[in-house]
Design a protein around this motif. Structure first.
Motif, short mmCIF file in Angstrom:
data_model
loop_
_atom_site.label_atom_id
_atom_site.label_comp_id
_atom_site.label_asym_id
_atom_site.label_seq_id
_atom_site.Cartn_x
_atom_site.Cartn_y
_atom_site.Cartn_z
N LEU A 255 4.58 5.77 -11.31
CA LEU A 255 3.37 5.09 -10.85
C LEU A 255 3.30 3.67 -11.41
O LEU A 255 2.92 2.73 -10.69
N THR A 256 3.68 3.48 -12.66
CA THR A 256 3.70 2.14 -13.25
C THR A 256 4.70 1.25 -12.52
O THR A 256 4.42 0.09 -12.19
N ILE A 257 5.87 1.82 -12.25
CA ILE A 257 6.90 1.07 -11.52
C ILE A 257 6.40 0.69 -10.13
O ILE A 257 6.61 -0.42 -9.65
N ALA A 258 5.69 1.63 -9.47
CA ALA A 258 5.17 1.35 -8.12
C ALA A 258 4.13 0.24 -8.16
O ALA A 258 4.06 -0.59 -7.23
N ALA B 156 8.89 10.99 2.75
CA ALA B 156 8.16 10.66 3.99
C ALA B 156 7.50 9.28 3.89
O ALA B 156 7.53 8.49 4.85
N LEU B 157 6.93 8.98 2.74
CA LEU B 157 6.29 7.67 2.55
C LEU B 157 7.32 6.55 2.52
O LEU B 157 7.07 5.45 3.04
N ALA C 1 0.83 -1.21 0.00
CA ALA C 1 0.00 0.00 0.00
C ALA C 1 0.87 1.26 0.00
O ALA C 1 0.60 2.22 -0.75
N THR C 2 1.91 1.27 0.82
CA THR C 2 2.78 2.45 0.90
C THR C 2 3.52 2.70 -0.40
O THR C 2 3.71 3.85 -0.81
N THR C 3 3.92 1.63 -1.08
CA THR C 3 4.64 1.77 -2.35
C THR C 3 3.76 2.44 -3.40
O THR C 3 4.24 3.29 -4.18
#
Length: 408
Positions: A173-176, A112-113, A93-95
């Motif tokens: 975002l795709t990588i995440a 921070a995340l 979720a954090t990623t």
């Protein structure tokens, strides 16, 4: 008669199934850990500076140093299967949130995340070490740890390789999203592990943690030495590698951005080679004080090898040699620590290790990156090499009193 004779074999088979499952979950998890870290660090190195890129690793690796008592309670009190599943889902979720922050160009929010994800990730690694001690067949802790930690470093290299490749063709975002999938795959594998109750011995804060660790060191000097060299391996060697893995191909050899994948691939080969050597020649459960010290000292000297030439083929081959020696040093010290330490002390010792070593690694990597932006990496690496060699000599020369005499 047959069923009685087969019972130990059956228990060992179940234990090894659990260890192999743990190793597969480690492979998936550490692939995810490094995937977005390397992708973001390469992006920031190319767009901003070495220091901005290293900030990714600082945010990832400092949290356990600050929150060690919390991590200790999780690893000690929760059943290891439950802890691993919850932590991996939290990392997923954090990623995703990190990917959203980077897509919105909110760098400080991403840092921070990553701090939050760093806590879940390092606590997961400590919990897996506890699981190795709990689940390994009797007398086979070193072999089990070789498999699980080998999977860890293979996963780190694979994740870094994927990150270096994906950063050239996909957005954050795709990588995440790809990264989050690896954490969820790890969580599903962890559901297959047996349920083992926690120790429920963790109490107090930093003082209690250090007091318990010091008691373990007083009982067995080999545990103290293994812990010191294990922390040193991560702080000195991995701290250097966090910068060298992209500085050598992109700055020293002036190769294109995609060359970061080349050093990651070579690192993977070196790690597998080191794992094979340790598995073949150092699996016996015995004190390995001289071998641990020499392995660490030689690996420190090997940090300088890639800077002997700017011929890409030779320099990269020497980087591979460094990674090979680094893996040998790590596995020798980790195996010794897990085998020699009492099971009740393992959660405390592993959380302490991850907190001190990865926090220290983040500091070393930050300082190296700051120096590399102005002085280049060879000169700061020489200073780090000298400090590491002195540390190895100091640890190797300390007399230490062996309080427990094991006939091993």
């Amino acid at each position: 008669m047959n069923s009685s004779a087969d019972a130990p074999v059956s228990r060992d088979a179940r234990s090894w199934f659990a260890i192999r499952t743990l190793a597969l979950s480690m492979l998936a998890s550490t692939t995810g850990t490094n995937l977005i870290l390397v992708a973001l660090s390469i992006q920031l190195f190319m767009e901003k500076s070495s220091l901005a890129a290293t900030g990714i690793y600082v945010a990832q690796f400092l949290p356990v140093m600050i929150l060690m008592p919390v991590a200790w309670r999780i690893c000690d009190r929760m059943a290891v299967r439950r802890a691993l599943v919850v932590l991996e889902c939290a990392s997923a979720a954090t990623t995703l949130l990190v990917g959203l922050a980077m897509s919105a160009d909110a760098l400080w929010l991403a840092y921070a995340l990553l701090f939050v994800r760093g806590f879940t990730d390092m606590t997961t690694k400590a919990a897996r070490g506890v699981a190795v001690k709990q689940l390994a067949p009797a007398g086979q802790v070193a072999s089990a740890n070789n498999l699980v930690n080998g999977a860890s470093y293979v996963g780190q290299c694979l994740g870094a390789l994927l990150g270096a490749l994906l950063v050239t063709i996909a957005g954050p975002l795709t990588i995440a999203c790809v990264n989050a999938g690896t954490f969820l795959a790890s969580a599903m594998l962890c559901l297959l592990l047996p349920m083992v109750a926690g120790q429920a011995a963790a109490r107090g804060g930093y003082a209690e943690m250090f007091s318990r660790a010091m008691a373990a060191f007083r009982r067995d000097e080999t545990v103290r030495r293994a812990m010191a060299l294990l922390v040193g391996t991560v702080v000195f060697l991995q701290g250097y590698n966090q910068v060298a893995r992209y500085w050598i191909p992109l700055a020293w050899l002036e190769l294109p951005a995609g060359a970061g994948a080349l050093t990651e691939g070579l690192g993977l080969i070196g790690v597998i080679g080191g794992l094979l050597v340790v598995s073949r020649f150092f699996t016996g459960e015995k004190k390995r004080k001289p071998e641990m010290t020499w392995a660490f000292g030689i690996a420190c000297i090997a940090m300088l090898l890639p800077f002997a030439t700017q011929l890409p083929a030779v320099s990269l081959a020497l980087y591979l040699a460094f990674m090979f020696l680094f893996e040998i040093s790590f596995l020798l010290t980790m195996n010794t620590l897990l085998f020699r330490a009492d099971e009740a002390d393992v959660p405390c010792l592993l959380v302490l290790f991850y907190g001190l070593s990865f926090g220290g690694m983040a500091v070393v990597a930050t300082l190296l990156a700051a120096c590399a932006d102005t002085l280049g990496l060879p000169l700061p690496a020489a200073g780090l090499c000298l400090l590491g060699a002195c540390f190895a000599a100091w640890i190797g020369s300390r007399p230490g009193k062996q309080r427990i005499q094991d006939a091993i």
